[in-house]
Scaffold this active site. Structure first.
Site, mmCIF file in Angstrom:
data_model
loop_
_atom_site.group_PDB
_atom_site.id
_atom_site.type_symbol
_atom_site.label_atom_id
_atom_site.label_comp_id
_atom_site.label_asym_id
_atom_site.label_seq_id
_atom_site.Cartn_x
_atom_site.Cartn_y
_atom_site.Cartn_z
ATOM 1 N N HIS A 1 67.529 38.558 33.573
ATOM 2 C CA HIS A 1 66.217 39.137 33.260
ATOM 3 C C HIS A 1 65.612 39.608 34.578
ATOM 4 C CE1 HIS A 1 66.211 37.620 29.063
ATOM 5 N NE2 HIS A 1 67.045 36.745 29.595
ATOM 6 N N ASP B 1 55.503 38.815 33.919
ATOM 7 C CA ASP B 1 54.392 39.101 33.015
ATOM 8 C C ASP B 1 54.755 38.653 31.598
ATOM 9 O OD1 ASP B 1 55.407 41.502 31.340
ATOM 10 O OD2 ASP B 1 55.802 42.142 33.389
ATOM 11 N N ARG C 1 66.534 33.886 24.539
ATOM 12 C CA ARG C 1 67.108 32.623 24.981
ATOM 13 C C ARG C 1 66.810 31.457 24.061
ATOM 14 N NH1 ARG C 1 71.161 34.454 27.965
ATOM 15 N NH2 ARG C 1 70.448 35.892 29.580
ATOM 16 N N TRP D 1 69.832 33.235 33.519
ATOM 17 C CA TRP D 1 68.397 33.477 33.619
ATOM 18 C C TRP D 1 68.112 34.731 34.449
ATOM 19 C CZ3 TRP D 1 65.014 28.538 33.801
ATOM 20 C CH2 TRP D 1 63.660 28.856 33.795
ATOM 21 N N SER E 1 67.797 27.918 49.218
ATOM 22 C CA SER E 1 68.981 28.485 49.860
ATOM 23 C C SER E 1 69.901 27.392 50.379
ATOM 24 C CB SER E 1 68.561 29.390 51.028
ATOM 25 O OG SER E 1 69.697 29.811 51.762
#
Length: 270
Positions: free
Chosen positions: A93, A189, A200, A90, A102
């Site tokens: 991108h 956006d 995907r 992912w 974390s």
């Protein structure tokens, strides 16, 4: 300018769309929609939205001809939970803003992805990164699922033992497997979200990320239904045609099927 409110999108806000065994995707917030796209595209001609029919036509024209900057005016924010190996695909991108949980500050919950029995597959011989369609014997599928589960349980046992001994979380986490779940907030956006979905949701993509793209598509359809309609018609499952081939296609169809060319975005007159 007043903030656009879209009822279908508002209904989706904060609703978790379940994905895989422990994952989800939810629409946290959005800014703009189809109306914002056409307002942006018409800025040179004056403000305001015209009829739905005219808006639809403009959006389809923009998307069909690759005039994508107006789609950048629409912003969506997602909260997603996915296995680490999905997150690493992912994050390729790079046009988004994200904030991920974390393992240095938090003790990660014992949640890991185990493929469904039907998703256990052999390595494809003609595709180095994909699964084969050859059926895996039921006993082997069962063996694989049990092996994954056992390995993960051992890894998390070690992880907790290290933490109990006072070892730092940032060191202890290195024993955890790639199918451990992570979470993040991901904002992008609409132009780049559509690009993500196109890549995907493609059948070549790994199934485990396809299902997240499908959940994202549901949110996009609610926020910008006219854009989604055009995207389905012109972008999903299509490939760009080289100019020489497009010219030849136009030559063959111009006399008998000008309507087909027009719908494909090709000028029958060249």
């Amino acid at each position: 300018m007043e903030r656009l409110s879209i009822p279908a999108a508002d209904e989706l806000l904060e609703q978790k769309i379940s994905v895989l065994d422990h994952g989800f995707l939810r629409l946290v917030d959005y800014m703009g929609g189809d109306a914002r796209i056409v307002q942006s595209a018409r800025v040179s001609y004056g403000p305001g939205t015209k009829t739905v029919h005219e808006d639809r036509g403009l959006i389809r024209y923009l998307l069909r001809h690759g005039h994508m900057s107006p789609f950048e005016q629409v912003i969506l924010t997602f909260h997603a939970k996915m296995p680490i190996f999905v997150a690493r695909q992912w994050v390729r991108h790079r046009t988004a803003r994200l904030n991920e949980i974390s393992g240095r500050y938090s003790i990660l919950p014992e949640e890991y992805y185990i493929p469904a029995d039907s998703d256990i597959a052999f390595q494809a011989q003609n595709n180095r990164q994909g699964r084969s369609t050859e059926e895996v014997p039921p006993e082997l599928r069962k063996e694989v699922v049990e092996a994954i589960d056992s390995s993960c349980k051992t890894a998390f046992k070690t992880y907790h033992e290290l933490i109990e001994k006072g070892i730092s979380r940032e060191v202890a986490r290195v024993v955890l497997p790639l199918n451990t779940y992570t979470e993040w907030y991901w904002q992008s956006d609409l132009r780049n979200i559509l690009h993500f979905i196109r890549l995907r949701m493609d059948f070549h993509a790994q199934k485990e990320i396809q299902v997240y793209a499908e959940a994202m598509a549901k949110c996009v359809k609610a926020v910008a239904p006219l854009t989604w309609e055009a995207f389905e018609d012109y972008m999903i499952g299509t490939k760009n045609i080289p100019q020489k081939q497009a010219d030849r296609l136009a030559e063959l169809l111009s006399d008998d099927h000008p309507d087909v060319l027009k719908e494909c975005g090709i000028d029958p007159k060249g």
